[in-house]
Write a protein that holds these residues in place. Structure first.
Motif, PDB file in Angstrom:
ATOM      1  N   VAL A  88      -1.749  -7.072 -11.355  1.00 54.46           N
ATOM      2  CA  VAL A  88      -0.628  -7.802 -10.738  1.00 54.46           C
ATOM      3  C   VAL A  88      -0.253  -7.093  -9.449  1.00 54.46           C
ATOM      4  O   VAL A  88      -0.534  -5.912  -9.256  1.00 54.46           O
ATOM      5  CB  VAL A  88       0.620  -7.867 -11.658  1.00 54.46           C
ATOM      6  N   ARG A  89       0.394  -7.824  -8.533  1.00 59.45           N
ATOM      7  CA  ARG A  89       0.928  -7.224  -7.316  1.00 59.45           C
ATOM      8  C   ARG A  89       2.389  -6.860  -7.570  1.00 59.45           C
ATOM      9  O   ARG A  89       3.177  -7.687  -7.987  1.00 59.45           O
ATOM     10  CB  ARG A  89       0.814  -8.197  -6.146  1.00 59.45           C
ATOM     11  N   LEU A  90       2.702  -5.597  -7.316  1.00 51.49           N
ATOM     12  CA  LEU A  90       4.046  -5.091  -7.587  1.00 51.49           C
ATOM     13  C   LEU A  90       4.954  -5.162  -6.358  1.00 51.49           C
ATOM     14  O   LEU A  90       6.181  -5.255  -6.498  1.00 51.49           O
ATOM     15  CB  LEU A  90       3.971  -3.644  -8.085  1.00 51.49           C
ATOM     16  N   PHE A  91       4.388  -5.056  -5.158  1.00 51.40           N
ATOM     17  CA  PHE A  91       5.174  -5.085  -3.923  1.00 51.40           C
ATOM     18  C   PHE A  91       4.636  -6.154  -2.970  1.00 51.40           C
ATOM     19  O   PHE A  91       3.423  -6.388  -2.888  1.00 51.40           O
ATOM     20  CB  PHE A  91       5.100  -3.733  -3.187  1.00 51.40           C
ATOM     21  N   GLN A  92       5.569  -6.763  -2.236  1.00 51.32           N
ATOM     22  CA  GLN A  92       5.217  -7.500  -1.038  1.00 51.32           C
ATOM     23  C   GLN A  92       5.312  -6.501   0.114  1.00 51.32           C
ATOM     24  O   GLN A  92       6.365  -5.910   0.349  1.00 51.32           O
ATOM     25  CB  GLN A  92       6.168  -8.686  -0.814  1.00 51.32           C
ATOM     26  N   ARG A  93       4.185  -6.285   0.809  1.00 57.25           N
ATOM     27  CA  ARG A  93       4.174  -5.309   1.876  1.00 57.25           C
ATOM     28  C   ARG A  93       4.615  -5.947   3.189  1.00 57.25           C
ATOM     29  O   ARG A  93       3.998  -6.897   3.670  1.00 57.25           O
ATOM     30  CB  ARG A  93       2.771  -4.729   2.074  1.00 57.25           C
ATOM     31  N   GLY A  94       5.667  -5.431   3.808  1.00 59.27           N
ATOM     32  CA  GLY A  94       6.088  -5.836   5.148  1.00 59.27           C
ATOM     33  C   GLY A  94       5.681  -4.784   6.156  1.00 59.27           C
ATOM     34  O   GLY A  94       5.082  -3.750   5.816  1.00 59.27           O
ATOM     35  N   ASN A  95       5.997  -4.997   7.420  1.00 58.86           N
ATOM     36  CA  ASN A  95       5.632  -4.036   8.456  1.00 58.86           C
ATOM     37  C   ASN A  95       6.331  -2.695   8.258  1.00 58.86           C
ATOM     38  O   ASN A  95       5.758  -1.641   8.492  1.00 58.86           O
ATOM     39  CB  ASN A  95       5.965  -4.592   9.841  1.00 58.86           C
ATOM     40  N   ARG A  96       7.593  -2.726   7.849  1.00 66.89           N
ATOM     41  CA  ARG A  96       8.371  -1.489   7.731  1.00 66.89           C
ATOM     42  C   ARG A  96       8.989  -1.291   6.353  1.00 66.89           C
ATOM     43  O   ARG A  96       9.604  -0.267   6.115  1.00 66.89           O
ATOM     44  CB  ARG A  96       9.495  -1.482   8.775  1.00 66.89           C
ATOM     45  N   SER A  97       8.855  -2.270   5.479  1.00 63.51           N
ATOM     46  CA  SER A  97       9.537  -2.159   4.184  1.00 63.51           C
ATOM     47  C   SER A  97       8.710  -2.810   3.083  1.00 63.51           C
ATOM     48  O   SER A  97       7.771  -3.576   3.351  1.00 63.51           O
ATOM     49  CB  SER A  97      10.926  -2.806   4.265  1.00 63.51           C
ATOM     50  N   LEU A  98       9.108  -2.495   1.859  1.00 58.40           N
ATOM     51  CA  LEU A  98       8.479  -3.043   0.661  1.00 58.40           C
ATOM     52  C   LEU A  98       9.504  -3.865  -0.097  1.00 58.40           C
ATOM     53  O   LEU A  98      10.685  -3.495  -0.156  1.00 58.40           O
ATOM     54  CB  LEU A  98       7.963  -1.915  -0.245  1.00 58.40           C
ATOM     55  N   ASN A 117      -2.261   8.122 -14.921  1.00 55.57           N
ATOM     56  CA  ASN A 117      -1.348   6.967 -14.934  1.00 55.57           C
ATOM     57  C   ASN A 117       0.083   7.347 -14.569  1.00 55.57           C
ATOM     58  O   ASN A 117       0.802   6.577 -13.938  1.00 55.57           O
ATOM     59  CB  ASN A 117      -1.385   6.310 -16.317  1.00 55.57           C
ATOM     60  N   PHE A 118       0.494   8.548 -14.996  1.00 55.10           N
ATOM     61  CA  PHE A 118       1.867   8.953 -14.713  1.00 55.10           C
ATOM     62  C   PHE A 118       2.080   9.169 -13.210  1.00 55.10           C
ATOM     63  O   PHE A 118       3.147   8.860 -12.674  1.00 55.10           O
ATOM     64  CB  PHE A 118       2.222  10.223 -15.483  1.00 55.10           C
ATOM     65  N   SER A 119       1.060   9.684 -12.513  1.00 53.89           N
ATOM     66  CA  SER A 119       1.170   9.849 -11.063  1.00 53.89           C
ATOM     67  C   SER A 119       1.318   8.499 -10.376  1.00 53.89           C
ATOM     68  O   SER A 119       2.082   8.352  -9.412  1.00 53.89           O
ATOM     69  CB  SER A 119      -0.066  10.577 -10.523  1.00 53.89           C
ATOM     70  N   GLN A 120       0.596   7.497 -10.870  1.00 51.74           N
ATOM     71  CA  GLN A 120       0.738   6.145 -10.320  1.00 51.74           C
ATOM     72  C   GLN A 120       2.138   5.604 -10.564  1.00 51.74           C
ATOM     73  O   GLN A 120       2.755   4.983  -9.685  1.00 51.74           O
ATOM     74  CB  GLN A 120      -0.313   5.224 -10.951  1.00 51.74           C
ATOM     75  N   LEU A 121       2.655   5.868 -11.753  1.00 53.32           N
ATOM     76  CA  LEU A 121       4.006   5.422 -12.085  1.00 53.32           C
ATOM     77  C   LEU A 121       5.036   6.084 -11.181  1.00 53.32           C
ATOM     78  O   LEU A 121       5.965   5.437 -10.682  1.00 53.32           O
ATOM     79  CB  LEU A 121       4.288   5.741 -13.552  1.00 53.32           C
ATOM     80  N   GLN A 122       4.880   7.411 -10.968  1.00 51.93           N
ATOM     81  CA  GLN A 122       5.802   8.118 -10.087  1.00 51.93           C
ATOM     82  C   GLN A 122       5.756   7.554  -8.667  1.00 51.93           C
ATOM     83  O   GLN A 122       6.797   7.369  -8.024  1.00 51.93           O
ATOM     84  CB  GLN A 122       5.458   9.606 -10.064  1.00 51.93           C
ATOM     85  N   ALA A 123       4.543   7.288  -8.163  1.00 53.51           N
ATOM     86  CA  ALA A 123       4.410   6.744  -6.806  1.00 53.51           C
ATOM     87  C   ALA A 123       5.114   5.394  -6.691  1.00 53.51           C
ATOM     88  O   ALA A 123       5.773   5.110  -5.676  1.00 53.51           O
ATOM     89  CB  ALA A 123       2.931   6.607  -6.444  1.00 53.51           C
ATOM     90  N   PHE A 124       5.006   4.573  -7.721  1.00 49.74           N
ATOM     91  CA  PHE A 124       5.686   3.281  -7.736  1.00 49.74           C
ATOM     92  C   PHE A 124       7.201   3.464  -7.661  1.00 49.74           C
ATOM     93  O   PHE A 124       7.898   2.803  -6.883  1.00 49.74           O
ATOM     94  CB  PHE A 124       5.288   2.514  -9.001  1.00 49.74           C
ATOM     95  N   MET A 125       7.729   4.390  -8.462  1.00 53.58           N
ATOM     96  CA  MET A 125       9.165   4.630  -8.461  1.00 53.58           C
ATOM     97  C   MET A 125       9.627   5.175  -7.121  1.00 53.58           C
ATOM     98  O   MET A 125      10.676   4.784  -6.592  1.00 53.58           O
ATOM     99  CB  MET A 125       9.527   5.603  -9.590  1.00 53.58           C
ATOM    100  N   TRP A 126       8.868   6.104  -6.539  1.00 51.59           N
ATOM    101  CA  TRP A 126       9.249   6.693  -5.254  1.00 51.59           C
ATOM    102  C   TRP A 126       9.245   5.632  -4.145  1.00 51.59           C
ATOM    103  O   TRP A 126      10.141   5.604  -3.306  1.00 51.59           O
ATOM    104  CB  TRP A 126       8.293   7.822  -4.891  1.00 51.59           C
ATOM    105  N   ALA A 127       8.218   4.779  -4.153  1.00 53.79           N
ATOM    106  CA  ALA A 127       8.124   3.745  -3.117  1.00 53.79           C
ATOM    107  C   ALA A 127       9.284   2.761  -3.214  1.00 53.79           C
ATOM    108  O   ALA A 127       9.871   2.350  -2.194  1.00 53.79           O
ATOM    109  CB  ALA A 127       6.788   3.013  -3.238  1.00 53.79           C
ATOM    110  N   ASN A 128       9.649   2.415  -4.434  1.00 54.47           N
ATOM    111  CA  ASN A 128      10.778   1.505  -4.609  1.00 54.47           C
ATOM    112  C   ASN A 128      12.084   2.173  -4.176  1.00 54.47           C
ATOM    113  O   ASN A 128      12.936   1.548  -3.551  1.00 54.47           O
ATOM    114  CB  ASN A 128      10.873   1.071  -6.073  1.00 54.47           C
ATOM    115  N   GLU A 129      12.226   3.448  -4.494  1.00 54.65           N
ATOM    116  CA  GLU A 129      13.455   4.168  -4.152  1.00 54.65           C
ATOM    117  C   GLU A 129      13.629   4.305  -2.639  1.00 54.65           C
ATOM    118  O   GLU A 129      14.741   4.143  -2.115  1.00 54.65           O
ATOM    119  CB  GLU A 129      13.428   5.553  -4.809  1.00 54.65           C
ATOM    120  N   HIS A 130      12.545   4.617  -1.922  1.00 58.43           N
ATOM    121  CA  HIS A 130      12.644   4.909  -0.495  1.00 58.43           C
ATOM    122  C   HIS A 130      12.355   3.688   0.387  1.00 58.43           C
ATOM    123  O   HIS A 130      12.600   3.741   1.595  1.00 58.43           O
ATOM    124  CB  HIS A 130      11.690   6.050  -0.134  1.00 58.43           C
ATOM    125  N   GLY A 131      11.802   2.633  -0.206  1.00 53.43           N
ATOM    126  CA  GLY A 131      11.641   1.395   0.551  1.00 53.43           C
ATOM    127  C   GLY A 131      10.357   1.254   1.322  1.00 53.43           C
ATOM    128  O   GLY A 131      10.020   0.148   1.766  1.00 53.43           O
TER     129      GLY A 131
END
Length: 299
Positions: A46-56, A3-17
């Motif tokens: 739940v869905r955490l991100f709206q996925r766009g072509n180049r950004s989240l 679960n912690f790896s999933q949490l880290q991936a979420f934080m990284w994706a939000n940070e880098h876009g």
């Protein structure tokens, strides 16, 4: 992944876009980041991100989850920073089990110095003549001599001590000094009151090991009582050198039958439960003890 790896991936994706930038920054592939976040969303339902072509873009649920996620990450960082100080911080309570005589004659003389060196540490010394395995009940260290039972514990030899047959000068002046082990049968001898190899009075006679079956005038459950009766002129005892070394140096007790002594000495062990990740308090005590016993002070 946990679960912690999933949490880290979420934080990284939000940070880098986006997944690609998050992956490059952390040595992963974009597909790994994507899979971790998908598993997180499936777990949370739940869905955490709206996925766009180049950004989240964070969803409303994603924004709410971000607040809690940051708290978890900060708590983990704080825990890691505390853990980094563990190897150099000696504190807490140290529980030790050892022989009463070893505690009194080999630990107590320098224990105040040890406690002054490590003021954040408290020590609980439990005593008993025989080794007991109480590590599952919170024991940190045991110090015992002789043959230890087979176990998964770590036994580190910290010294060795001979066993000395001795009596007070007053007793020997009154009853005479034995010149052969068999003469012990006519002397007043004292022994331990429990079943132990220490009750076997063994000597080398004509290059053979023999056991003298003494008949003790009295038996005691504690070595210091044997020492006391010998010091009082009561008779002959056989005790560890670490116990009575100072008495022999001061001539309060006199060794007898030394020509028949068995040359082998009895090992003294420091015992702990695990070799890996030894706590600072155990390591500090071990090093302090070994330094004090470096010269075998009872010799």
């Amino acid at each position: 992944m946990d679960n912690f790896s999933q949490l880290q991936a979420f934080m990284w994706a939000n940070e880098h876009g986006n997944f690609s930038a998050a992956a490059r920054a952390n040595g992963l592939t974009p597909s790994t980041i994507s899979k971790l976040i998908t598993r997180l969303e499936n777990r949370l339902q739940v869905r955490l991100f709206q996925r766009g072509n180049r950004s989240l873009t964070l969803t409303e649920e994603g924004s709410a989850y971000l607040v809690s996620a940051r708290e978890v990450i900060n708590a983990m960082a704080e825990a890691d920073s505390l853990a980094e100080a563990f190897p150099t911080r000696v504190s807490g309570s140290l529980r030790i089990h050892t022989m009463t005589t070893f505690a009194k004659h080999q630990i107590m003389p320098w224990l105040p110095e040890f406690l002054a060196t490590y003021p954040g540490l408290t020590v609980d010394i439990q005593v008993g003549a025989q080794y007991v395995d109480h590590f599952d009940q919170g024991l940190d260290i045991a110090i015992h001599s002789g043959v230890l039972p087979d176990s998964s514990r770590i036994a580190r030899k910290i010294g060795e001590s001979a066993w000395v047959t001795c009596a007070s000068p007053e007793y020997l002046a009154r009853r005479g000094t034995p010149v052969h082990p068999e003469e012990l049968m006519t002397h007043d001898c004292f022994n331990f009151g429990f079943n132990s190899a220490w009750n076997n009075w063994q000597f080398v006679v004509n290059q053979e090991k023999v056991t003298i079956a003494i008949t003790p005038k009295a038996v005691f459950g504690q070595g210091d009582l044997l020492r006391d009766i010998a010091l009082g002129g009561g008779g002959i005892v056989k005790l560890a050198q670490f116990h009575i070394g100072a008495d022999i140096k001061a001539r309060r007790l006199v060794p007898v039958l030394q020509a028949f002594d068995i040359p082998a000495k009895e090992p003294i062990y420091l015992i702990y439960s695990n070799r890996k990740h030894l706590s600072p308090r155990i390591r500090a005590f071990r090093d302090f003890l070994e330094q004090k016993l470096l010269q075998a002070p009872w010799d």
